[in-house]
Design a protein around this motif. Structure first.
Motif, PDB file in Angstrom:
ATOM      1  N   ALA A  92       0.848  -1.189   0.000  1.00 15.75           N
ATOM      2  CA  ALA A  92       0.000   0.000   0.000  1.00 15.75           C
ATOM      3  C   ALA A  92       0.880   1.235   0.000  1.00 15.75           C
ATOM      4  CB  ALA A  92      -0.919  -0.020   1.215  1.00 15.75           C
ATOM      5  N   MET A  93       1.185   1.743  -1.189  1.00 14.43           N
ATOM      6  CA  MET A  93       2.036   2.922  -1.337  1.00 14.43           C
ATOM      7  C   MET A  93       1.332   3.920  -2.230  1.00 14.43           C
ATOM      8  SD  MET A  93       5.697   3.327  -3.208  1.00 14.43           S
ATOM      9  CE  MET A  93       5.050   3.692  -4.824  1.00 14.43           C
ATOM     10  N   LEU A  94       1.321   5.151  -1.847  1.00 12.56           N
ATOM     11  CA  LEU A  94       0.727   6.175  -2.692  1.00 12.56           C
ATOM     12  C   LEU A  94       1.548   6.315  -3.968  1.00 12.56           C
ATOM     13  CD1 LEU A  94      -0.064   8.861   0.005  1.00 12.56           C
ATOM     14  CD2 LEU A  94      -1.633   7.243  -1.047  1.00 12.56           C
ATOM     15  N   GLY A  95       0.890   6.336  -5.100  1.00 16.35           N
ATOM     16  CA  GLY A  95       1.580   6.437  -6.368  1.00 16.35           C
ATOM     17  C   GLY A  95       1.892   5.089  -6.969  1.00 16.35           C
ATOM     18  N   SER A  96       1.068   4.113  -6.730  1.00 19.41           N
ATOM     19  CA  SER A  96       1.312   2.751  -7.182  1.00 19.41           C
ATOM     20  C   SER A  96       0.527   2.442  -8.450  1.00 19.41           C
ATOM     21  CB  SER A  96       0.912   1.770  -6.081  1.00 19.41           C
ATOM     22  OG  SER A  96       1.063   0.455  -6.525  1.00 19.41           O
ATOM     23  N   THR A  97       1.170   1.716  -9.373  1.00 19.18           N
ATOM     24  CA  THR A  97       0.460   1.198 -10.542  1.00 19.18           C
ATOM     25  C   THR A  97       0.333  -0.317 -10.431  1.00 19.18           C
ATOM     26  OG1 THR A  97       2.515   1.045 -11.820  1.00 19.18           O
ATOM     27  CG2 THR A  97       1.226   3.075 -12.039  1.00 19.18           C
ATOM     28  N   SER A  98       0.271  -0.809  -9.207  1.00 16.53           N
ATOM     29  CA  SER A  98       0.179  -2.246  -8.965  1.00 16.53           C
ATOM     30  C   SER A  98      -1.216  -2.626  -8.484  1.00 16.53           C
ATOM     31  CB  SER A  98       1.211  -2.654  -7.907  1.00 16.53           C
ATOM     32  OG  SER A  98       0.880  -2.075  -6.666  1.00 16.53           O
ATOM     33  N   PHE A  99      -1.376  -3.908  -8.225  1.00 17.71           N
ATOM     34  CA  PHE A  99      -2.600  -4.417  -7.622  1.00 17.71           C
ATOM     35  C   PHE A  99      -2.330  -4.619  -6.136  1.00 17.71           C
ATOM     36  CE2 PHE A  99      -3.308  -5.535 -11.991  1.00 17.71           C
ATOM     37  CZ  PHE A  99      -4.669  -5.368 -12.144  1.00 17.71           C
ATOM     38  N   SER A 100      -3.168  -4.033  -5.291  1.00 20.63           N
ATOM     39  CA  SER A 100      -3.005  -4.237  -3.856  1.00 20.63           C
ATOM     40  C   SER A 100      -4.346  -4.070  -3.158  1.00 20.63           C
ATOM     41  CB  SER A 100      -1.975  -3.256  -3.273  1.00 20.63           C
ATOM     42  OG  SER A 100      -2.423  -1.933  -3.392  1.00 20.63           O
ATOM     43  N   LEU A 101      -4.469  -4.735  -2.025  1.00 20.31           N
ATOM     44  CA  LEU A 101      -5.638  -4.619  -1.163  1.00 20.31           C
ATOM     45  C   LEU A 101      -5.167  -4.857   0.262  1.00 20.31           C
ATOM     46  CD1 LEU A 101      -8.694  -4.349  -0.645  1.00 20.31           C
ATOM     47  CD2 LEU A 101      -8.849  -6.823  -0.977  1.00 20.31           C
ATOM     48  N   ALA A 102      -5.475  -3.923   1.141  1.00 18.74           N
ATOM     49  CA  ALA A 102      -5.110  -4.061   2.552  1.00 18.74           C
ATOM     50  C   ALA A 102      -6.315  -3.675   3.402  1.00 18.74           C
ATOM     51  CB  ALA A 102      -3.925  -3.156   2.885  1.00 18.74           C
ATOM     52  N   THR A 103      -6.636  -4.527   4.380  1.00 20.96           N
ATOM     53  CA  THR A 103      -7.755  -4.262   5.278  1.00 20.96           C
ATOM     54  C   THR A 103      -7.294  -4.498   6.705  1.00 20.96           C
ATOM     55  OG1 THR A 103      -9.333  -4.974   3.613  1.00 20.96           O
ATOM     56  CG2 THR A 103     -10.111  -4.924   5.858  1.00 20.96           C
ATOM     57  N   SER A 104      -7.657  -3.557   7.594  1.00 23.33           N
ATOM     58  CA  SER A 104      -7.316  -3.680   9.000  1.00 23.33           C
ATOM     59  C   SER A 104      -8.338  -2.915   9.822  1.00 23.33           C
ATOM     60  CB  SER A 104      -5.909  -3.120   9.257  1.00 23.33           C
ATOM     61  OG  SER A 104      -5.613  -3.171  10.624  1.00 23.33           O
ATOM     62  N   ASP A 105      -8.952  -3.572  10.769  1.00 20.28           N
ATOM     63  CA  ASP A 105      -9.929  -2.954  11.666  1.00 20.28           C
ATOM     64  C   ASP A 105     -11.047  -2.221  10.921  1.00 20.28           C
ATOM     65  OD1 ASP A 105      -8.493  -3.858  13.881  1.00 20.28           O
ATOM     66  OD2 ASP A 105      -7.231  -2.056  13.905  1.00 20.28           O
ATOM     67  N   GLY A 106     -11.541  -2.820   9.869  1.00 21.39           N
ATOM     68  CA  GLY A 106     -12.646  -2.230   9.113  1.00 21.39           C
ATOM     69  C   GLY A 106     -12.246  -1.124   8.162  1.00 21.39           C
ATOM     70  N   GLU A 107     -10.978  -0.786   8.081  1.00 19.26           N
ATOM     71  CA  GLU A 107     -10.493   0.223   7.157  1.00 19.26           C
ATOM     72  C   GLU A 107      -9.751  -0.477   6.037  1.00 19.26           C
ATOM     73  OE1 GLU A 107      -8.071   2.688   9.589  1.00 19.26           O
ATOM     74  OE2 GLU A 107      -9.748   3.357  10.815  1.00 19.26           O
ATOM     75  N   SER A 108      -9.957  -0.031   4.811  1.00 12.98           N
ATOM     76  CA  SER A 108      -9.318  -0.709   3.695  1.00 12.98           C
ATOM     77  C   SER A 108      -8.713   0.286   2.704  1.00 12.98           C
ATOM     78  CB  SER A 108     -10.316  -1.621   2.985  1.00 12.98           C
ATOM     79  OG  SER A 108     -11.392  -0.867   2.489  1.00 12.98           O
ATOM     80  N   GLU A 109      -7.693  -0.203   2.006  1.00 16.58           N
ATOM     81  CA  GLU A 109      -7.039   0.521   0.928  1.00 16.58           C
ATOM     82  C   GLU A 109      -6.933  -0.428  -0.252  1.00 16.58           C
ATOM     83  OE1 GLU A 109      -3.205   1.915   2.111  1.00 16.58           O
ATOM     84  OE2 GLU A 109      -3.951   2.886   3.913  1.00 16.58           O
ATOM     85  N   TYR A 110      -7.080   0.102  -1.453  1.00 19.89           N
ATOM     86  CA  TYR A 110      -6.957  -0.729  -2.644  1.00 19.89           C
ATOM     87  C   TYR A 110      -6.275   0.058  -3.750  1.00 19.89           C
ATOM     88  CZ  TYR A 110     -10.666   2.024  -4.730  1.00 19.89           C
ATOM     89  OH  TYR A 110     -11.396   3.062  -5.232  1.00 19.89           O
ATOM     90  N   ASN A 111      -5.756  -0.658  -4.728  1.00 19.18           N
ATOM     91  CA  ASN A 111      -5.176  -0.038  -5.912  1.00 19.18           C
ATOM     92  C   ASN A 111      -5.230  -1.037  -7.054  1.00 19.18           C
ATOM     93  OD1 ASN A 111      -3.576   2.536  -6.606  1.00 19.18           O
ATOM     94  ND2 ASN A 111      -2.519   0.904  -7.697  1.00 19.18           N
ATOM     95  N   ILE A 112      -5.531  -0.562  -8.249  1.00 21.58           N
ATOM     96  CA  ILE A 112      -5.462  -1.367  -9.461  1.00 21.58           C
ATOM     97  C   ILE A 112      -4.672  -0.579 -10.491  1.00 21.58           C
ATOM     98  CG2 ILE A 112      -7.575  -2.687  -9.081  1.00 21.58           C
ATOM     99  CD1 ILE A 112      -9.008  -0.783 -10.963  1.00 21.58           C
ATOM    100  N   GLY A 113      -3.886  -1.278 -11.281  1.00 17.28           N
ATOM    101  CA  GLY A 113      -3.100  -0.586 -12.284  1.00 17.28           C
ATOM    102  C   GLY A 113      -2.368  -1.538 -13.204  1.00 17.28           C
ATOM    103  N   LEU A 114      -1.846  -0.997 -14.292  1.00 17.09           N
ATOM    104  CA  LEU A 114      -1.077  -1.752 -15.277  1.00 17.09           C
ATOM    105  C   LEU A 114       0.058  -0.885 -15.796  1.00 17.09           C
ATOM    106  CD1 LEU A 114      -3.815  -3.391 -17.539  1.00 17.09           C
ATOM    107  CD2 LEU A 114      -2.309  -4.565 -15.945  1.00 17.09           C
ATOM    108  N   ASP A 115       1.134  -1.546 -16.189  1.00 20.99           N
ATOM    109  CA  ASP A 115       2.234  -0.898 -16.888  1.00 20.99           C
ATOM    110  C   ASP A 115       2.329  -1.514 -18.273  1.00 20.99           C
ATOM    111  OD1 ASP A 115       2.853   0.502 -14.603  1.00 20.99           O
ATOM    112  OD2 ASP A 115       4.642  -0.657 -14.124  1.00 20.99           O
ATOM    113  N   GLY A 116       2.774  -0.737 -19.233  1.00 22.16           N
ATOM    114  CA  GLY A 116       3.007  -1.230 -20.575  1.00 22.16           C
ATOM    115  C   GLY A 116       4.314  -0.669 -21.093  1.00 22.16           C
TER     116      GLY A 116
END
Length: 176
Positions: A44-68
């Motif tokens: 979970a990093m700001l500025g990511s073009t990756s796939f990530s999902l993090a959940t803790s204590d009812g709070e979640s962060e996600y990211n979807i992205g692709l590079d070419g």
């Protein structure tokens, strides 16, 4: 920080000059004129073009992205990426972008240098990172590779953060 940026720029110039001298003997996955599309896992990093999902204590962060990327020389690709994410804590959305280069040493050890940034909804400051990474490409056939690697992101916006971030990524790439 200026020394690190100058060192990274010198490394990119060295890689680019050596990539121009390489001759392709196999016409393989990293040959001049080929394309690649990558999907990476990430933290979970700001500025990511990756796939990530993090959940803790009812709070979640996600990211979807692709590079070419496009191989402008054997083993040397110029790349761009886009990502979109959000977090439930601040109800924010994050648009990320990446521009950079990727060089495959001996057609199997990818080394990357790129600039990654983000635009955060309603934020007064946005992050920007200089990323350097390396890994190992495991080719599963003519068109697919798995690329585990290690990456370091140096913050270029000290008003946002002055901390660098290490990442362990697993990339999945399509070569065509």
């Amino acid at each position: 920080m200026k020394k690190i940026i100058l060192t990274a720029a010198a490394m990119l110039a060295f890689v680019f000059s050596n990539a121009q001298d390489m001759k392709s003997s196999s016409g393989g996955q990293t040959a001049k004129g080929k394309w690649l599309i990558e999907a990476n896992t990430g933290n979970a990093m700001l500025g990511s073009t990756s796939f990530s999902l993090a959940t803790s204590d009812g709070e979640s962060e996600y990211n979807i992205g692709l590079d070419g990327g496009y191989f402008i020389a054997d083993n040397f690709a110029l790349k761009a990426g886009l990502g979109y994410g959000g977090e439930s804590v601040f109800d924010s959305s994050i648009f990320s972008y990446r521009l950079g280069a990727k060089y495959y040493v001996e057609s199997m050890i990818p080394v990357t240098l790129d600039l990654t940034g983000a635009s955060i909804k309603d934020a007064s400051e946005n992050p920007m990172w200089l990323g350097i990474g390396a890994g190992y490409a495991i080719f599963l056939g003519d068109n697919v590779s798995i690329e585990p690697g290690l990456r370091y992101n140096l913050s270029l916006n000290e008003d946002f953060t002055d901390k660098g971030i290490f990442q362990l990524n697993i990339g999945f790439a399509l070569h065509f």
